[in-house]
Write a protein that holds these residues in place. Sequence first.
Motif, PDB file in Angstrom:
ATOM      1  N   UNK A 103       0.965  -1.311  -0.058  1.00  0.00           N
ATOM      2  CA  UNK A 103       0.020   0.229  -0.122  1.00  0.00           C
ATOM      3  C   UNK A 103       0.906   1.281   0.058  1.00  0.00           C
ATOM      4  N   UNK A 104       1.912   1.472   0.915  1.00  0.00           N
ATOM      5  CA  UNK A 104       2.617   2.465   0.963  1.00  0.00           C
ATOM      6  C   UNK A 104       3.577   2.708  -0.429  1.00  0.00           C
ATOM      7  N   UNK A 105       3.939   1.769  -1.097  1.00  0.00           N
ATOM      8  CA  UNK A 105       4.704   1.849  -2.246  1.00  0.00           C
ATOM      9  C   UNK A 105       3.669   2.322  -3.259  1.00  0.00           C
ATOM     10  N   UNK A 106       2.731   1.804  -3.441  1.00  0.00           N
ATOM     11  CA  UNK A 106       1.723   2.243  -4.710  1.00  0.00           C
ATOM     12  C   UNK A 106       1.396   3.391  -4.298  1.00  0.00           C
ATOM     13  N   UNK A 107       1.041   4.134  -3.177  1.00  0.00           N
ATOM     14  CA  UNK A 107       0.560   5.355  -2.724  1.00  0.00           C
ATOM     15  C   UNK A 107       1.776   6.371  -3.403  1.00  0.00           C
ATOM     16  N   UNK A 108       3.008   5.734  -3.624  1.00  0.00           N
ATOM     17  CA  UNK A 108       4.107   6.652  -3.870  1.00  0.00           C
ATOM     18  C   UNK A 108       4.699   6.701  -5.348  1.00  0.00           C
ATOM     19  N   UNK A 109       3.810   5.495  -5.993  1.00  0.00           N
ATOM     20  CA  UNK A 109       4.333   5.661  -7.368  1.00  0.00           C
ATOM     21  C   UNK A 109       3.333   6.187  -8.471  1.00  0.00           C
ATOM     22  N   UNK A 110       3.467   7.072  -9.100  1.00  0.00           N
ATOM     23  CA  UNK A 110       2.510   7.374 -10.054  1.00  0.00           C
ATOM     24  C   UNK A 110       3.160   7.480 -11.338  1.00  0.00           C
ATOM     25  N   UNK A 111       2.647   6.292 -11.992  1.00  0.00           N
ATOM     26  CA  UNK A 111       3.218   6.144 -13.457  1.00  0.00           C
ATOM     27  C   UNK A 111       1.959   5.049 -14.233  1.00  0.00           C
ATOM     28  N   UNK A 112       1.973   5.386 -15.353  1.00  0.00           N
ATOM     29  CA  UNK A 112       0.934   4.811 -16.361  1.00  0.00           C
ATOM     30  C   UNK A 112       1.097   3.402 -16.548  1.00  0.00           C
ATOM     31  N   UNK A 113       2.158   2.921 -16.172  1.00  0.00           N
ATOM     32  CA  UNK A 113       2.449   1.172 -16.302  1.00  0.00           C
ATOM     33  C   UNK A 113       2.766   0.866 -14.732  1.00  0.00           C
TER      34      UNK A 113
END
Length: 421
Positions: free
Chosen positions: A75-85
């Motif tokens: 959850x914490x990693x996904x909340x900090x990654x903003x990319x179309x892929x």
Amino acid sequence: MQQPHKHKSSKASIPRPPCDWLIPDRYEVRHLIGAGSYGHVCEAYDRQERKVVAIKKIQRVFEDLIDCKRILREIAILNRLKHDNIVRTLDICVPHDLDKFDELYLVLEIADSDFKKLFKTPVFLSELHIKTLLYNLLVGVKYTHTAGIYHRDLKPANCLVNQDCSVKICDFGLARTIDTPANSSTLPNDENEAQVGKNMKRQLTGHVVTRWYRAPELILLQEKYTEAIDVWSVGCIFAELLGMMKENMSSHIDRAPIFPGNSCFPLSPDQKHASDYRFYTRGNRDQLNMIFNILGTPSEEDIQCLEKEDAKKYIGIFPPRDGIDLSTKFPGASLEAVNLLKRMLVFNPTKRITVDQALSSPLFKDIRKASLETTAPHKVKLPFDDWKAMTEHQLRYAFLKEVQRFHSTVVIPPSLEVANR
């Protein structure tokens, strides 16, 4: 360009939606699309944003604190990654009881399918389809690595795919941020820097990546591995994609992972044979044996690059062989595709192609868009110590801090605030 077929189920076969989900009224749950040990995933309609989403229910969150930490990490990693892929978290539903919640609902981007399901469909792909899918996957992996993250569990089920050949990487539960622990100052006084480093190396060599997609250096429990582990996994996925070409595999029933091993070093079924490396290699389904059947046994130079003496001895037990020419395994693939696959599936990680080198492959010359190959603005640093065990109170606090990113009005209970001072 013709796109991969999207599987459509008849209404009679669509699993009924669960009736016990405690989610906001803005979400209309439609039907079940996935299930696992963590819980269930349903397709839902977001009335507020007017779009279809996926909602992942994670139940019994605190039953096992190690698994709980993996959930928090993802959850914490996904909340900090903003990319179309990379799959995006759209919302985390506020728990009904902030003190005692034991389930979470994550609202995520939805995709048509994933590679695992795609490989099982009775359809064939052209090389253009395949290199487009591979390119999009590599673009996502590049961004992940520039954010200081090793995914460590890249496999077909963790690569979501849409009919337009777009790809989104998901499931970062086994990922690691390659950065100094965020809260190293909170470590007990008797844990010095050397001990922290030891803990980090021990956790890095823990449970990572499904066996069939596991890089040799992980199989052999090497401690100083790099992002090359993800490149190996992508190579294994690439091989399965090439198996979807009719010229390479005349029947979809014959498709299989390139290295489908049944066992893996260093597990031995009998402790009496703990020092007898020949015992480990009995049978022809050992994971490394499957790799050597295709790629050949490593050179003496590559064996000597291994860190541990027991790993060197283990490799020495396997009978020498040359492997096969991958162009004979994939006769319908272009020379550029085969050459790229060969450079991904290299035993020695220092000789393995990098993601940037892979993106520069001639295979992608007609589809490459450098503007898509973006890098992260900074390394991801988690707001908790990812290299140290956490108590249930610490985990609850950390989960609610992630919820606050979507719902700023959420007030963390004082008891949890006190526990994390």
